[in-house]
Design a protein around this motif. Sequence first.
Motif, PDB file in Angstrom:
ATOM      1  N   ASP A  14     -10.749 -14.202 -37.243  1.00  0.00           N
ATOM      2  CA  ASP A  14     -10.138 -12.935 -37.554  1.00  0.00           C
ATOM      3  C   ASP A  14     -11.467 -12.133 -37.467  1.00  0.00           C
ATOM      4  OD1 ASP A  14      -9.441 -10.653 -38.848  1.00  0.00           O
ATOM      5  OD2 ASP A  14      -8.551 -11.766 -40.659  1.00  0.00           O
ATOM      6  N   PHE A  15     -11.196 -10.956 -36.636  1.00  0.00           N
ATOM      7  CA  PHE A  15     -12.249  -9.923 -36.327  1.00  0.00           C
ATOM      8  C   PHE A  15     -11.716  -8.625 -36.843  1.00  0.00           C
ATOM      9  CE2 PHE A  15      -9.535 -10.363 -32.565  1.00  0.00           C
ATOM     10  CZ  PHE A  15      -9.405  -8.999 -32.124  1.00  0.00           C
ATOM     11  N   ILE A  16     -11.041  -8.513 -37.553  1.00  0.00           N
ATOM     12  CA  ILE A  16     -10.321  -7.139 -38.200  1.00  0.00           C
ATOM     13  C   ILE A  16     -10.214  -7.243 -39.627  1.00  0.00           C
ATOM     14  CG2 ILE A  16      -8.689  -5.459 -38.075  1.00  0.00           C
ATOM     15  CD1 ILE A  16      -7.776  -6.405 -35.177  1.00  0.00           C
ATOM     16  N   TYR A  17      -9.257  -8.060 -40.318  1.00  0.00           N
ATOM     17  CA  TYR A  17      -9.147  -8.191 -41.699  1.00  0.00           C
ATOM     18  C   TYR A  17     -10.245  -8.495 -42.297  1.00  0.00           C
ATOM     19  CZ  TYR A  17      -4.402  -6.722 -40.630  1.00  0.00           C
ATOM     20  OH  TYR A  17      -3.056  -6.017 -40.221  1.00  0.00           O
ATOM     21  N   LYS A  77     -16.966 -13.269 -36.911  1.00  0.00           N
ATOM     22  CA  LYS A  77     -15.658 -13.529 -37.083  1.00  0.00           C
ATOM     23  C   LYS A  77     -15.535 -14.259 -38.403  1.00  0.00           C
ATOM     24  CE  LYS A  77     -14.338 -13.167 -32.185  1.00  0.00           C
ATOM     25  NZ  LYS A  77     -15.745 -13.069 -31.650  1.00  0.00           N
ATOM     26  N   GLY A  78     -14.372 -13.966 -39.126  1.00  0.00           N
ATOM     27  CA  GLY A  78     -13.819 -14.888 -40.375  1.00  0.00           C
ATOM     28  C   GLY A  78     -12.866 -15.910 -39.865  1.00  0.00           C
ATOM     29  N   LEU A  79     -12.137 -16.483 -40.882  1.00  0.00           N
ATOM     30  CA  LEU A  79     -11.310 -17.514 -40.626  1.00  0.00           C
ATOM     31  C   LEU A  79     -10.073 -17.286 -41.322  1.00  0.00           C
ATOM     32  CD1 LEU A  79     -13.198 -20.638 -40.899  1.00  0.00           C
ATOM     33  CD2 LEU A  79     -12.603 -19.468 -38.683  1.00  0.00           C
ATOM     34  N   GLN A 112     -16.622 -24.554 -42.145  1.00  0.00           N
ATOM     35  CA  GLN A 112     -15.836 -23.470 -42.740  1.00  0.00           C
ATOM     36  C   GLN A 112     -16.332 -22.577 -43.962  1.00  0.00           C
ATOM     37  OE1 GLN A 112     -11.613 -24.577 -43.014  1.00  0.00           O
ATOM     38  NE2 GLN A 112     -12.184 -26.634 -42.289  1.00  0.00           N
ATOM     39  N   ALA A 113     -16.913 -23.220 -44.754  1.00  0.00           N
ATOM     40  CA  ALA A 113     -17.591 -22.680 -45.916  1.00  0.00           C
ATOM     41  C   ALA A 113     -18.661 -21.683 -45.449  1.00  0.00           C
ATOM     42  CB  ALA A 113     -18.129 -23.651 -46.879  1.00  0.00           C
ATOM     43  N   GLU A 114     -19.562 -22.098 -44.422  1.00  0.00           N
ATOM     44  CA  GLU A 114     -20.758 -21.426 -44.155  1.00  0.00           C
ATOM     45  C   GLU A 114     -20.105 -20.151 -43.601  1.00  0.00           C
ATOM     46  OE1 GLU A 114     -24.635 -21.770 -41.192  1.00  0.00           O
ATOM     47  OE2 GLU A 114     -22.975 -23.289 -41.040  1.00  0.00           O
ATOM     48  N   ILE A 115     -19.126 -19.928 -42.712  1.00  0.00           N
ATOM     49  CA  ILE A 115     -18.362 -18.774 -42.122  1.00  0.00           C
ATOM     50  C   ILE A 115     -17.836 -17.898 -43.345  1.00  0.00           C
ATOM     51  CG2 ILE A 115     -16.721 -18.052 -40.748  1.00  0.00           C
ATOM     52  CD1 ILE A 115     -17.030 -20.517 -38.910  1.00  0.00           C
ATOM     53  N   MET A 116     -17.142 -18.621 -44.130  1.00  0.00           N
ATOM     54  CA  MET A 116     -15.855 -17.652 -45.247  1.00  0.00           C
ATOM     55  C   MET A 116     -17.060 -17.254 -46.353  1.00  0.00           C
ATOM     56  SD  MET A 116     -12.448 -20.322 -45.398  1.00  0.00           S
ATOM     57  CE  MET A 116     -11.610 -18.691 -45.644  1.00  0.00           C
ATOM     58  N   SER A 117     -18.116 -17.899 -46.558  1.00  0.00           N
ATOM     59  CA  SER A 117     -19.056 -17.312 -47.502  1.00  0.00           C
ATOM     60  C   SER A 117     -19.800 -16.030 -47.429  1.00  0.00           C
ATOM     61  CB  SER A 117     -20.291 -18.602 -48.011  1.00  0.00           C
ATOM     62  OG  SER A 117     -21.015 -18.507 -46.774  1.00  0.00           O
ATOM     63  N   ASN A 122     -10.168  -5.592 -44.768  1.00  0.00           N
ATOM     64  CA  ASN A 122      -9.498  -5.829 -46.268  1.00  0.00           C
ATOM     65  C   ASN A 122     -10.454  -6.646 -47.132  1.00  0.00           C
ATOM     66  OD1 ASN A 122      -7.111  -4.766 -44.711  1.00  0.00           O
ATOM     67  ND2 ASN A 122      -5.986  -6.654 -44.575  1.00  0.00           N
ATOM     68  N   GLY A 123     -11.408  -6.771 -46.791  1.00  0.00           N
ATOM     69  CA  GLY A 123     -12.378  -7.633 -47.775  1.00  0.00           C
ATOM     70  C   GLY A 123     -13.033  -8.748 -47.264  1.00  0.00           C
ATOM     71  N   THR A 124     -13.554  -9.409 -48.120  1.00  0.00           N
ATOM     72  CA  THR A 124     -14.368 -10.640 -47.681  1.00  0.00           C
ATOM     73  C   THR A 124     -13.480 -11.674 -47.488  1.00  0.00           C
ATOM     74  OG1 THR A 124     -14.706 -11.522 -49.906  1.00  0.00           O
ATOM     75  CG2 THR A 124     -16.329  -9.934 -48.979  1.00  0.00           C
ATOM     76  N   ASN A 125     -14.102 -12.612 -46.666  1.00  0.00           N
ATOM     77  CA  ASN A 125     -13.247 -13.816 -46.308  1.00  0.00           C
ATOM     78  C   ASN A 125     -13.124 -14.711 -47.506  1.00  0.00           C
ATOM     79  OD1 ASN A 125     -13.429 -15.796 -43.182  1.00  0.00           O
ATOM     80  ND2 ASN A 125     -11.798 -15.491 -44.530  1.00  0.00           N
ATOM     81  N   PHE A 126     -13.987 -14.676 -48.304  1.00  0.00           N
ATOM     82  CA  PHE A 126     -13.868 -15.551 -49.644  1.00  0.00           C
ATOM     83  C   PHE A 126     -12.773 -14.866 -50.576  1.00  0.00           C
ATOM     84  CE2 PHE A 126     -15.123 -15.649 -54.143  1.00  0.00           C
ATOM     85  CZ  PHE A 126     -15.144 -16.939 -54.463  1.00  0.00           C
ATOM     86  N   GLN A 127     -12.550 -13.507 -50.621  1.00  0.00           N
ATOM     87  CA  GLN A 127     -11.408 -12.976 -51.568  1.00  0.00           C
ATOM     88  C   GLN A 127     -10.279 -13.697 -50.822  1.00  0.00           C
ATOM     89  OE1 GLN A 127     -12.766  -8.830 -50.932  1.00  0.00           O
ATOM     90  NE2 GLN A 127     -12.626  -8.658 -52.896  1.00  0.00           N
ATOM     91  N   TYR A 128      -9.920 -13.607 -49.509  1.00  0.00           N
ATOM     92  CA  TYR A 128      -8.918 -13.991 -48.974  1.00  0.00           C
ATOM     93  C   TYR A 128      -8.579 -15.562 -49.335  1.00  0.00           C
ATOM     94  CZ  TYR A 128      -5.658 -16.076 -45.002  1.00  0.00           C
ATOM     95  OH  TYR A 128      -4.672 -16.664 -44.276  1.00  0.00           O
ATOM     96  N   LEU A 129      -9.556 -16.363 -49.356  1.00  0.00           N
ATOM     97  CA  LEU A 129      -9.499 -17.883 -49.831  1.00  0.00           C
ATOM     98  C   LEU A 129      -9.083 -17.987 -51.346  1.00  0.00           C
ATOM     99  CD1 LEU A 129      -9.610 -21.103 -49.387  1.00  0.00           C
ATOM    100  CD2 LEU A 129     -12.205 -20.551 -49.579  1.00  0.00           C
ATOM    101  N   HIS A 130      -9.811 -17.098 -52.034  1.00  0.00           N
ATOM    102  CA  HIS A 130      -9.507 -17.008 -53.459  1.00  0.00           C
ATOM    103  C   HIS A 130      -8.284 -16.500 -53.984  1.00  0.00           C
ATOM    104  CE1 HIS A 130     -10.567 -16.533 -58.030  1.00  0.00           C
ATOM    105  NE2 HIS A 130      -9.873 -15.324 -57.660  1.00  0.00           N
ATOM    106  N   ASN A 131      -7.814 -15.681 -53.280  1.00  0.00           N
ATOM    107  CA  ASN A 131      -6.421 -14.849 -53.672  1.00  0.00           C
ATOM    108  C   ASN A 131      -5.277 -16.061 -53.328  1.00  0.00           C
ATOM    109  OD1 ASN A 131      -7.347 -12.821 -54.737  1.00  0.00           O
ATOM    110  ND2 ASN A 131      -7.182 -11.504 -52.851  1.00  0.00           N
TER     111      ASN A 131
END
Length: 285
Positions: free
Chosen positions: A73-76, A83-85, A173-178, A184-193
Amino acid sequence: MEQSRALNEALKLLTGLDNDSTKRANIVEYVKEKGTIAVFAYGSLIWNPCEHVEHIIPNCLLNGYTKGFICQDFIYRGTKDFKGLTMGLKPCEKSFVKGYLLMASANKLIPFIEAFIKRETPISVDGTKMDIYTYDFLPVIMPGGKTIEWALTCVANSNSQFYLPMTLSIKQQAEIMSRAYGINGTNFQYLHNTLHTYRHLSLIDTFTVDMEELYATVLIYRQYLTKYERQWLESFEKLTTRDERELAIKLQRTNNVRMRKQNLFARICSIEPVVFPKYNRMVSV
């Protein structure tokens, strides 16, 4: 007739249905008979549905697929620089996915589809389409297990340049998402929600254990970020509008460029000049 034609044209905008006239015709006929259309939601759509949703049915089941963070993911939730995941589905015979059905009636049909397309196939400012999904019309088992509703479903697009053909390890995955963040916010927020919603509604599928482990690992990785990076991400997560986040990303990018230039200049200045030995010029005879 006019509505069926409009629905067919809208479905042409979905990768996977754009060149399959038979499947589009089947969808149009099904929607005409039912008077409603459904989308199967399993990621951010379960806690942040698209517009024009009129009815939500939780605890639905899709057999024969598994989900995972297999799309870049390179936008949200990421940028072109980092890039996020994001979550996607892929066929897996012995797996199943729990999620929601997002429903819209005939009078909201086209706005609902258009909002769904805009949400799941965004285009960056430079015109690059984030084509991480291909769309299918799949049978979803309703709560209770006795009835089936066919629904539009986002499946990972294996032909996209942003698809990850090899599944990353939990640590990768964790290294990227952290660290990743987007408009739309951080990758961590996506995972958390996403995980919070699954926990709250007791939605358990074949990816639940992996998602729990990933979440715990991301929390650990965030603790080992630099103080500056951790504080910046925490501040970024407090922003409430897309405009604020876009501005923050722009400023952060500018700051990163400036810091790289400063570091480069510092390295250049720290290089000691090379002293070449002096030789007496030979006098020709």
